[in-house]
Design an enzyme around this catalytic site. Structure first.
Site, PDB file in Angstrom:
ATOM      1  N   CYS A  26      13.759  10.855   6.231  1.00 51.14           N
ATOM      2  CA  CYS A  26      13.762  10.392   7.625  1.00 51.14           C
ATOM      3  C   CYS A  26      15.140  10.550   8.268  1.00 51.14           C
ATOM      4  CB  CYS A  26      13.301   8.948   7.698  1.00 51.14           C
ATOM      5  SG  CYS A  26      14.169   7.903   6.541  1.00 51.14           S
ATOM      6  N   GLY A  51       3.846   3.911  13.283  1.00 59.70           N
ATOM      7  CA  GLY A  51       4.703   2.742  13.528  1.00 59.70           C
ATOM      8  C   GLY A  51       4.388   2.091  14.861  1.00 59.70           C
ATOM      9  N   GLU A  89      10.598   1.438   9.983  1.00 66.03           N
ATOM     10  CA  GLU A  89      11.589   2.473   9.711  1.00 66.03           C
ATOM     11  C   GLU A  89      10.883   3.793   9.919  1.00 66.03           C
ATOM     12  OE1 GLU A  89      13.513   5.130   8.603  1.00 66.03           O
ATOM     13  OE2 GLU A  89      13.394   4.539   6.500  1.00 66.03           O
ATOM     14  N   LYS A 125       0.846  -1.199   0.000  1.00 65.15           N
ATOM     15  CA  LYS A 125       0.000   0.000   0.000  1.00 65.15           C
ATOM     16  C   LYS A 125       0.878   1.245   0.000  1.00 65.15           C
ATOM     17  CE  LYS A 125      -1.888   2.763   2.877  1.00 65.15           C
ATOM     18  NZ  LYS A 125      -1.793   4.006   2.075  1.00 65.15           N
ATOM     19  N   GLU A 172      10.806  15.978  14.913  1.00 64.41           N
ATOM     20  CA  GLU A 172      11.031  15.968  13.470  1.00 64.41           C
ATOM     21  C   GLU A 172      10.130  17.009  12.792  1.00 64.41           C
ATOM     22  OE1 GLU A 172       9.776  12.306  11.500  1.00 64.41           O
ATOM     23  OE2 GLU A 172      11.714  12.289  10.486  1.00 64.41           O
TER      24      GLU A 172
HETATM   25  P1  NAD Z   1       2.172   8.253   8.087  1.00 61.30           P
HETATM   26  O1  NAD Z   1       2.990   7.449   9.004  1.00 61.30           O
HETATM   27  O2  NAD Z   1       0.842   8.727   8.541  1.00 61.30           O
HETATM   28  O3  NAD Z   1       1.941   7.459   6.715  1.00 61.30           O
HETATM   29  C1  NAD Z   1       2.846   6.498   6.188  1.00 61.30           C
HETATM   30  C2  NAD Z   1       2.037   5.369   5.576  1.00 61.30           C
HETATM   31  O4  NAD Z   1       1.265   4.736   6.594  1.00 61.30           O
HETATM   32  C3  NAD Z   1       1.055   5.810   4.493  1.00 61.30           C
HETATM   33  O5  NAD Z   1       0.994   4.840   3.484  1.00 61.30           O
HETATM   34  C4  NAD Z   1      -0.255   5.867   5.261  1.00 61.30           C
HETATM   35  O6  NAD Z   1      -1.374   5.694   4.421  1.00 61.30           O
HETATM   36  C5  NAD Z   1      -0.094   4.685   6.183  1.00 61.30           C
HETATM   37  N1  NAD Z   1      -0.934   4.716   7.386  1.00 61.30           N
HETATM   38  C6  NAD Z   1      -1.376   5.796   8.069  1.00 61.30           C
HETATM   39  N2  NAD Z   1      -2.162   5.412   9.091  1.00 61.30           N
HETATM   40  C7  NAD Z   1      -2.210   4.062   9.072  1.00 61.30           C
HETATM   41  C8  NAD Z   1      -2.849   3.081   9.878  1.00 61.30           C
HETATM   42  N3  NAD Z   1      -3.617   3.391  10.907  1.00 61.30           N
HETATM   43  N4  NAD Z   1      -2.667   1.783   9.574  1.00 61.30           N
HETATM   44  C9  NAD Z   1      -1.885   1.433   8.541  1.00 61.30           C
HETATM   45  N5  NAD Z   1      -1.281   2.304   7.734  1.00 61.30           N
HETATM   46  C10 NAD Z   1      -1.423   3.614   7.989  1.00 61.30           C
HETATM   47  O7  NAD Z   1       3.013   9.466   7.627  1.00 61.30           O
HETATM   48  P2  NAD Z   1       2.466  10.804   6.964  1.00 61.30           P
HETATM   49  O8  NAD Z   1       1.222  11.338   7.578  1.00 61.30           O
HETATM   50  O9  NAD Z   1       2.430  10.563   5.521  1.00 61.30           O
HETATM   51  O10 NAD Z   1       3.640  11.756   7.403  1.00 61.30           O
HETATM   52  C11 NAD Z   1       3.657  12.253   8.742  1.00 61.30           C
HETATM   53  C12 NAD Z   1       5.028  12.201   9.303  1.00 61.30           C
HETATM   54  O11 NAD Z   1       5.612  10.908   9.106  1.00 61.30           O
HETATM   55  C13 NAD Z   1       6.035  13.116   8.629  1.00 61.30           C
HETATM   56  O12 NAD Z   1       5.931  14.423   9.037  1.00 61.30           O
HETATM   57  C14 NAD Z   1       7.313  12.468   9.066  1.00 61.30           C
HETATM   58  O13 NAD Z   1       7.622  12.831  10.368  1.00 61.30           O
HETATM   59  C15 NAD Z   1       6.996  11.012   9.044  1.00 61.30           C
HETATM   60  N6  NAD Z   1       7.479  10.350   7.824  1.00 61.30           N
HETATM   61  C16 NAD Z   1       8.584   9.599   7.938  1.00 61.30           C
HETATM   62  C17 NAD Z   1       9.064   8.967   6.823  1.00 61.30           C
HETATM   63  C18 NAD Z   1      10.274   8.122   6.880  1.00 61.30           C
HETATM   64  O14 NAD Z   1      10.867   7.866   5.843  1.00 61.30           O
HETATM   65  N7  NAD Z   1      10.667   7.625   8.030  1.00 61.30           N
HETATM   66  C19 NAD Z   1       8.432   9.128   5.608  1.00 61.30           C
HETATM   67  C20 NAD Z   1       7.272   9.903   5.521  1.00 61.30           C
HETATM   68  C21 NAD Z   1       6.794  10.490   6.663  1.00 61.30           C
END
Ligand code: NAD
Length: 492
Positions: free
Chosen positions: A286, A235, A252, A177, A385
């Site tokens: 990240c 996470g 990650e 996904k 972050e």
């Molecule tokens: P997020 O963690 O919300 O989303 C990442 C992925 O998880 C997306 O595919 C999202 O659809 C999915 N997701 C969200 N809620 C979920 C749930 N309940 N169950 C399963 N999957 C779910 O990240 P975001 O909102 O896109 O970004 C927010 C923050 O995340 C950023 O500001 C940053 O701090 C961090 N981020 C980190 C990385 C990294 O590489 N470590 C990458 C993008 C964002």
């Protein structure tokens, strides 16, 4: 087919309908509409992946046979590299040369894991020495099963490759996904895999929201392993949900990585790497080195050069020639970065340059590259972050102080040190509590080397041979062979 889901080797409309709009972050225009998968679609994809795993048509192939498909996917990506990179730019906003680099890296990742799949054939088992001559034992590696891969928006195709390539190499089947804001290139990956002849059900790609499609994947009892990259908050939720069925997890997550610059460093080189460490991909990385610690002797001179170079960065549409900084990925991200800078001001920090919408841009999520000083050590600005082109800089006097400040974080993804004194650089590298350490640079990433964090930055390692281990179980097979019976209960 961008409004369809790739399930069991077919393009299907989502069972309950529903779409998500795709917005070009440079123009704020809706450029596509993608499907919003629901729990029913996830169930169909997991069932297909389960069948493809259990019937052995993928998991029981030799590594060399799986490698052929991986190489074909790599070739398929390379064949369309420029086109896919352009798609990444209009979806994510990053400058074209960065997108082109990412897409090439994604192809390289499939080639690399093809090599490791072949190596699995060369070392099918490991003999284990036992202290009892009546027994022989060996350890074998087997694929975990169905992997649910959930990825973020900062490196859309590359993050897909980091998970799909090792999972397929290991013999797992996958339900992927992508992030709802950047799904276009993951759909192209499905097309490429399909064209490469990957058997039905081995790779399934479902677009949709995290709260519905993502949640349905992590909740599904037939998923054996969850691989996630994204925020620490999600996470943590994934790990808690996985605990229910003892699913394997690799995470990650975020970081607030330090970059320690000693006063023997060349100021020009230091400024170059500090900028690369935080402005690359608009700081949406990240491992971005967003906390810079500079030794007192060069602090003022370095800051002056830093601010001057930062003001020269060419901001623009990712497809425009010479652009070095594009828009942030979404309005949500733009608003979050702006709020973080406002918070810095209320915490008493000083914004030396940047801090808001890039001048001359009325449309698009363009945020100026920003340098902040005097952020209090116990405040949000220094500790949380921001995930944008915003760097905090502060001075230090001794090596011991630098290491203490660098390690004073709940995160531990990456850290960097710059010094002409190799022994000191090695000492500091050893003292960092982080999974990725750079000496005299920041951010270069190689598929061959392990990637992952200490502390709240994650669990497990991606890339290299460690990335393959993520998708393998270890089984021991122990044989009893003796002329004499065991004789515990039955004595004669
Ligand atoms: P997020 O963690 O919300 O989303 C990442 C992925 O998880 C997306 O595919 C999202 O659809 C999915 N997701 C969200 N809620 C979920 C749930 N309940 N169950 C399963 N999957 C779910 O990240 P975001 O909102 O896109 O970004 C927010 C923050 O995340 C950023 O500001 C940053 O701090 C961090 N981020 C980190 C990385 C990294 O590489 N470590 C990458 C993008 C964002």
């Amino acid at each position: 087919m961008r409004d369809k889901l790739y399930i069991d080797g077919q393009w299907r409309a989502p069972a309950a309908g529903g779409t998500v709009e795709v917005i070009n972050p440079s123009t704020e225009e809706v450029i596509h509409s993608i499907a919003a998968a629901g729990a029913e679609d996830v169930d169909a994809a997991v069932k297909a992946a389960r069948r493809a795993f259990d019937d052995g048509s993928w998991s029981k192939l030799t590594g060399a046979e799986r490698a052929k498909y991986l190489c074909a996917i790599a070739a398929g990506i390379r064949e369309r590299q420029a086109e896919i990179a352009r798609l990444e730019v209009i979806d994510n906003g990053k400058p074209f040369p960065e997108a082109d680099w990412d897409v090439g890296d994604a192809a390289g990742c499939f080639d690399f894991y093809a090599g490791l799949a072949e190596e699995l054939d060369a070392h099918p088992e490991e003999a284990i020495a036992l202290p009892d001559a009546r027994f022989t034992s060996k350890a074998v590696k087997e694929p975990i099963g169905v992997a649910g891969a959930i990825i973020p928006w900062n490196y859309p195709l590359l993050m897909a490759a980091w998970k799909v390539a090792p999972a397929l190499a290991a013999g797992c089947t996958v339900v992927l996904k992508p992030a709802e804001v950047t799904s276009l290139t993951a759909l192209e990956l499905a097309h490429i895999a399909d064209k490469a002849g990957l058997p039905a059900g081995v790779l399934n790609v479902l677009t949709g929201s995290g709260s519905v499609a993502g949640q349905a994947i992590i909740d599904h009892t037939d998923v054996d392993k969850l691989a996630f990259t994204g925020s620490t908050a999600v996470g943590s939720k994934i790990m808690a949900t996985a605990a229910r069925d003892i699913k394997r997890v690799s995470l990650e997550l975020g970081g607030k990585s330090p970059f320690v610059v000693f006063e023997d460093a060349d100021i020009g080189e230091a400024v170059e790497w500090i900028m690369f460490g935080i402005f690359w991909n608009q700081g949406q990385v990240c491992s971005a080195t967003s906390r810079v610690l500079v030794q007192e002797g060069i602090y003022d001179r370095l800051l002056e050069r830093r601010v001057a170079e930062t003001r020269k960065i060419r901001i623009g549409d990712g497809l425009a020639e010479g652009t070095l900084l594009g828009p942030l990925v979404s309005k949500k991200q733009y608003d979050g970065v702006q709020a973080a800078v406002e918070k810095a001001r209320t915490e008493g920090a000083k914004v030396l340059t940047g801090g808001g919408r890039a001048p001359g841009f009325n449309k698009g999520y363009y945020f100026e590259p920003t340098v902040i000083v005097d952020a209090p050590l116990d405040g949000e600005t220094w500790n949380e972050e921001i995930f944008g082109p915003v760097v905090c800089v502060r001075p230090f006097s001794t090596e011991e102080e630098a290491v203490r400040l660098a390690n004073d974080s709940r995160f531990g993804l990456a850290a960097a040190v710059m010094s002409k004194d190799d022994a000191r650089a090695e000492r500091v590298a050893a003292a960092f509590r982080a999974g990725i350490v750079w000496i005299n640079c920041s951010q270069p990433t190689f598929t061959e080397a392990p990637w992952g964090g200490y502390k709240q930055s994650g669990i497990g390692r991606e890339l290299g041979r460690w990335g393959l281990e993520n998708y393998l179980e270890t089984k021991q097979i122990t044989r009893f062979a003796s002329d004499n019976p065991w004789g515990w209960y039955i004595k004669d």
